[in-house]
Scaffold this motif. Structure first.
Motif, PDB file in Angstrom:
ATOM      1  N   GLN A  22      34.896  67.277 -16.955  1.00 39.14           N
ATOM      2  CA  GLN A  22      33.449  67.342 -16.714  1.00 39.14           C
ATOM      3  C   GLN A  22      32.874  65.949 -16.432  1.00 39.14           C
ATOM      4  OE1 GLN A  22      31.411  70.026 -16.458  1.00 39.14           O
ATOM      5  NE2 GLN A  22      29.713  68.654 -16.034  1.00 39.14           N
ATOM      6  N   GLU A  23      33.220  64.980 -17.271  1.00 41.84           N
ATOM      7  CA  GLU A  23      32.711  63.614 -17.102  1.00 41.84           C
ATOM      8  C   GLU A  23      33.183  63.007 -15.780  1.00 41.84           C
ATOM      9  OE1 GLU A  23      32.746  62.174 -21.768  1.00 41.84           O
ATOM     10  OE2 GLU A  23      34.619  62.192 -20.630  1.00 41.84           O
ATOM     11  N   PHE A  24      34.459  63.158 -15.498  1.00 38.58           N
ATOM     12  CA  PHE A  24      35.071  62.548 -14.316  1.00 38.58           C
ATOM     13  C   PHE A  24      34.496  63.126 -13.021  1.00 38.58           C
ATOM     14  CE2 PHE A  24      38.526  62.308 -11.151  1.00 38.58           C
ATOM     15  CZ  PHE A  24      38.875  60.969 -11.226  1.00 38.58           C
ATOM     16  N   TRP A  25      34.539  64.446 -12.899  1.00 39.39           N
ATOM     17  CA  TRP A  25      34.159  65.070 -11.631  1.00 39.39           C
ATOM     18  C   TRP A  25      32.654  65.108 -11.413  1.00 39.39           C
ATOM     19  CZ3 TRP A  25      37.633  65.190  -8.070  1.00 39.39           C
ATOM     20  CH2 TRP A  25      38.976  65.228  -8.430  1.00 39.39           C
ATOM     21  N   SER A  26      31.864  65.208 -12.471  1.00 38.31           N
ATOM     22  CA  SER A  26      30.411  65.274 -12.282  1.00 38.31           C
ATOM     23  C   SER A  26      29.851  63.970 -11.721  1.00 38.31           C
ATOM     24  CB  SER A  26      29.710  65.639 -13.589  1.00 38.31           C
ATOM     25  OG  SER A  26      29.838  64.604 -14.535  1.00 38.31           O
ATOM     26  N   ARG A  27      30.517  62.860 -11.966  1.00 47.24           N
ATOM     27  CA  ARG A  27      30.053  61.565 -11.441  1.00 47.24           C
ATOM     28  C   ARG A  27      30.105  61.494  -9.918  1.00 47.24           C
ATOM     29  NH1 ARG A  27      32.607  57.214 -15.728  1.00 47.24           N
ATOM     30  NH2 ARG A  27      31.607  58.114 -17.550  1.00 47.24           N
ATOM     31  N   ILE A  28      30.882  62.396  -9.316  1.00 48.23           N
ATOM     32  CA  ILE A  28      30.944  62.410  -7.851  1.00 48.23           C
ATOM     33  C   ILE A  28      30.438  63.734  -7.280  1.00 48.23           C
ATOM     34  CG2 ILE A  28      32.738  60.647  -7.699  1.00 48.23           C
ATOM     35  CD1 ILE A  28      34.769  62.873  -7.181  1.00 48.23           C
ATOM     36  N   GLY A  29      29.735  64.494  -8.107  1.00 47.79           N
ATOM     37  CA  GLY A  29      29.099  65.713  -7.620  1.00 47.79           C
ATOM     38  C   GLY A  29      30.011  66.911  -7.456  1.00 47.79           C
ATOM     39  N   VAL A  30      31.118  66.926  -8.188  1.00 49.22           N
ATOM     40  CA  VAL A  30      32.064  68.039  -8.119  1.00 49.22           C
ATOM     41  C   VAL A  30      32.029  68.768  -9.461  1.00 49.22           C
ATOM     42  CG1 VAL A  30      34.524  68.650  -7.892  1.00 49.22           C
ATOM     43  CG2 VAL A  30      33.547  66.838  -6.470  1.00 49.22           C
ATOM     44  N   THR A  31      32.054  70.085  -9.426  1.00 46.53           N
ATOM     45  CA  THR A  31      32.066  70.850 -10.665  1.00 46.53           C
ATOM     46  C   THR A  31      33.399  70.656 -11.383  1.00 46.53           C
ATOM     47  OG1 THR A  31      32.983  72.832  -9.627  1.00 46.53           O
ATOM     48  CG2 THR A  31      30.563  72.645  -9.689  1.00 46.53           C
ATOM     49  N   GLN A  32      33.406  70.957 -12.660  1.00 49.98           N
ATOM     50  CA  GLN A  32      34.641  70.855 -13.440  1.00 49.98           C
ATOM     51  C   GLN A  32      35.710  71.774 -12.870  1.00 49.98           C
ATOM     52  OE1 GLN A  32      35.783  73.524 -15.778  1.00 49.98           O
ATOM     53  NE2 GLN A  32      37.669  72.334 -15.853  1.00 49.98           N
ATOM     54  N   SER A  33      35.314  72.997 -12.499  1.00 48.16           N
ATOM     55  CA  SER A  33      36.307  73.937 -11.968  1.00 48.16           C
ATOM     56  C   SER A  33      36.846  73.474 -10.612  1.00 48.16           C
ATOM     57  CB  SER A  33      35.739  75.356 -11.868  1.00 48.16           C
ATOM     58  OG  SER A  33      34.630  75.389 -11.005  1.00 48.16           O
ATOM     59  N   GLY A  34      35.990  72.907  -9.789  1.00 38.54           N
ATOM     60  CA  GLY A  34      36.450  72.359  -8.501  1.00 38.54           C
ATOM     61  C   GLY A  34      37.404  71.200  -8.712  1.00 38.54           C
ATOM     62  N   GLY A  35      37.068  70.321  -9.656  1.00 38.31           N
ATOM     63  CA  GLY A  35      37.938  69.197  -9.969  1.00 38.31           C
ATOM     64  C   GLY A  35      39.280  69.655 -10.494  1.00 38.31           C
ATOM     65  N   SER A  36      39.260  70.709 -11.297  1.00 39.78           N
ATOM     66  CA  SER A  36      40.503  71.261 -11.829  1.00 39.78           C
ATOM     67  C   SER A  36      41.405  71.731 -10.694  1.00 39.78           C
ATOM     68  CB  SER A  36      40.193  72.427 -12.775  1.00 39.78           C
ATOM     69  OG  SER A  36      41.370  73.011 -13.245  1.00 39.78           O
ATOM     70  N   ARG A  37      40.810  72.348  -9.687  1.00 35.81           N
ATOM     71  CA  ARG A  37      41.605  72.800  -8.531  1.00 35.81           C
ATOM     72  C   ARG A  37      42.211  71.606  -7.788  1.00 35.81           C
ATOM     73  NH1 ARG A  37      37.521  76.849  -8.488  1.00 35.81           N
ATOM     74  NH2 ARG A  37      36.191  75.656  -7.107  1.00 35.81           N
ATOM     75  N   TYR A  38      41.433  70.515  -7.625  1.00 33.22           N
ATOM     76  CA  TYR A  38      41.975  69.325  -6.962  1.00 33.22           C
ATOM     77  C   TYR A  38      43.112  68.730  -7.784  1.00 33.22           C
ATOM     78  CZ  TYR A  38      37.741  69.523  -4.096  1.00 33.22           C
ATOM     79  OH  TYR A  38      36.732  69.914  -3.256  1.00 33.22           O
ATOM     80  N   GLU A  39      42.960  68.736  -9.098  1.00 39.17           N
ATOM     81  CA  GLU A  39      44.012  68.196  -9.959  1.00 39.17           C
ATOM     82  C   GLU A  39      45.273  69.061  -9.920  1.00 39.17           C
ATOM     83  OE1 GLU A  39      42.756  67.229 -13.933  1.00 39.17           O
ATOM     84  OE2 GLU A  39      41.039  66.071 -13.204  1.00 39.17           O
ATOM     85  N   SER A  40      45.105  70.312  -9.562  1.00 38.69           N
ATOM     86  CA  SER A  40      46.255  71.233  -9.480  1.00 38.69           C
ATOM     87  C   SER A  40      46.922  71.208  -8.107  1.00 38.69           C
ATOM     88  CB  SER A  40      45.806  72.656  -9.797  1.00 38.69           C
ATOM     89  OG  SER A  40      45.353  72.731 -11.119  1.00 38.69           O
ATOM     90  N   GLY A  41      46.418  70.380  -7.206  1.00 39.49           N
ATOM     91  CA  GLY A  41      47.077  70.221  -5.921  1.00 39.49           C
ATOM     92  C   GLY A  41      46.306  70.696  -4.705  1.00 39.49           C
ATOM     93  N   ARG A  42      45.143  71.319  -4.901  1.00 38.12           N
ATOM     94  CA  ARG A  42      44.360  71.739  -3.739  1.00 38.12           C
ATOM     95  C   ARG A  42      43.929  70.509  -2.947  1.00 38.12           C
ATOM     96  NH1 ARG A  42      39.366  75.835  -3.910  1.00 38.12           N
ATOM     97  NH2 ARG A  42      40.977  77.345  -3.463  1.00 38.12           N
ATOM     98  N   ASN A  43      43.909  70.635  -1.621  1.00 41.52           N
ATOM     99  CA  ASN A  43      43.495  69.534  -0.761  1.00 41.52           C
ATOM    100  C   ASN A  43      42.058  69.127  -1.040  1.00 41.52           C
ATOM    101  OD1 ASN A  43      45.408  68.367   0.815  1.00 41.52           O
ATOM    102  ND2 ASN A  43      45.039  69.636   2.613  1.00 41.52           N
ATOM    103  N   MET A  44      41.835  67.830  -1.155  1.00 43.76           N
ATOM    104  CA  MET A  44      40.500  67.297  -1.378  1.00 43.76           C
ATOM    105  C   MET A  44      39.895  66.921  -0.028  1.00 43.76           C
ATOM    106  SD  MET A  44      39.834  64.391  -4.288  1.00 43.76           S
ATOM    107  CE  MET A  44      41.497  64.362  -4.880  1.00 43.76           C
ATOM    108  N   PRO A  45      38.664  67.345   0.249  1.00 41.74           N
ATOM    109  CA  PRO A  45      38.014  66.923   1.494  1.00 41.74           C
ATOM    110  C   PRO A  45      37.844  65.393   1.523  1.00 41.74           C
ATOM    111  CG  PRO A  45      36.793  68.695   0.441  1.00 41.74           C
ATOM    112  CD  PRO A  45      37.843  68.240  -0.531  1.00 41.74           C
ATOM    113  N   LYS A  46      37.834  64.819   2.709  1.00 37.82           N
ATOM    114  CA  LYS A  46      37.715  63.365   2.849  1.00 37.82           C
ATOM    115  C   LYS A  46      36.505  62.788   2.107  1.00 37.82           C
ATOM    116  CE  LYS A  46      40.224  62.798   7.179  1.00 37.82           C
ATOM    117  NZ  LYS A  46      40.135  62.362   8.572  1.00 37.82           N
ATOM    118  N   PRO A  47      35.311  63.401   2.203  1.00 36.67           N
ATOM    119  CA  PRO A  47      34.170  62.821   1.480  1.00 36.67           C
ATOM    120  C   PRO A  47      34.381  62.783  -0.039  1.00 36.67           C
ATOM    121  CG  PRO A  47      33.393  64.357   3.141  1.00 36.67           C
ATOM    122  CD  PRO A  47      34.890  64.517   3.064  1.00 36.67           C
ATOM    123  N   VAL A  48      35.027  63.786  -0.586  1.00 38.30           N
ATOM    124  CA  VAL A  48      35.300  63.808  -2.026  1.00 38.30           C
ATOM    125  C   VAL A  48      36.306  62.723  -2.379  1.00 38.30           C
ATOM    126  CG1 VAL A  48      36.224  65.182  -3.951  1.00 38.30           C
ATOM    127  CG2 VAL A  48      34.733  66.261  -2.254  1.00 38.30           C
TER     128      VAL A  48
END
Length: 104
Positions: A22-48
């Motif tokens: 929550q702390e990490f991803w909210s600082r860049i405007g990403v939800t915790q669940s979205g960040g969890s998906r990126y941490e699990s290997g989902r492709n991150m968009p360039k702006p993120v």
């Protein structure tokens, strides 16, 4: 790390910083669940990826950055390149000195 370079492991970066998702991803405007998906290997968009790099790797507080700051930098580079290089070198030395003290 270069502009828009792939972030190898955002989970590792987050853990090194000692932040929960929550702390990490909210600082860049990403939800915790979205960040969890990126941490699990989902492709991150360039702006993120770029926001992650700026905020968590470069340690830039985006709330303090203004457009005027970039205009001043560009003006300084164009009109006083020697002064710009000198200031850049001084800041780098200061940062390296701070990091050396923190490592002790």
């Amino acid at each position: 790390m270069k502009l828009f370079e792939k972030i190898p492991n955002p989970r590792e970066i987050r853990r090194k910083l000692g932040l929960n998702q929550q702390e990490f991803w909210s600082r860049i405007g990403v939800t915790q669940s979205g960040g969890s998906r990126y941490e699990s290997g989902r492709n991150m968009p360039k702006p993120v990826r770029e926001l992650l790099r700026l905020v968590h790797i470069e340690q830039i507080d985006l709330t303090k950055v203004k457009r005027e700051d970039f205009e001043i930098i560009e003006y300084l580079k164009e009109t006083h390149p020697d002064l710009y290089k000198s200031l850049k070198k001084a800041v780098k030395a200061k940062v390296e000195g701070t990091e050396a003290v923190a490592a002790q």
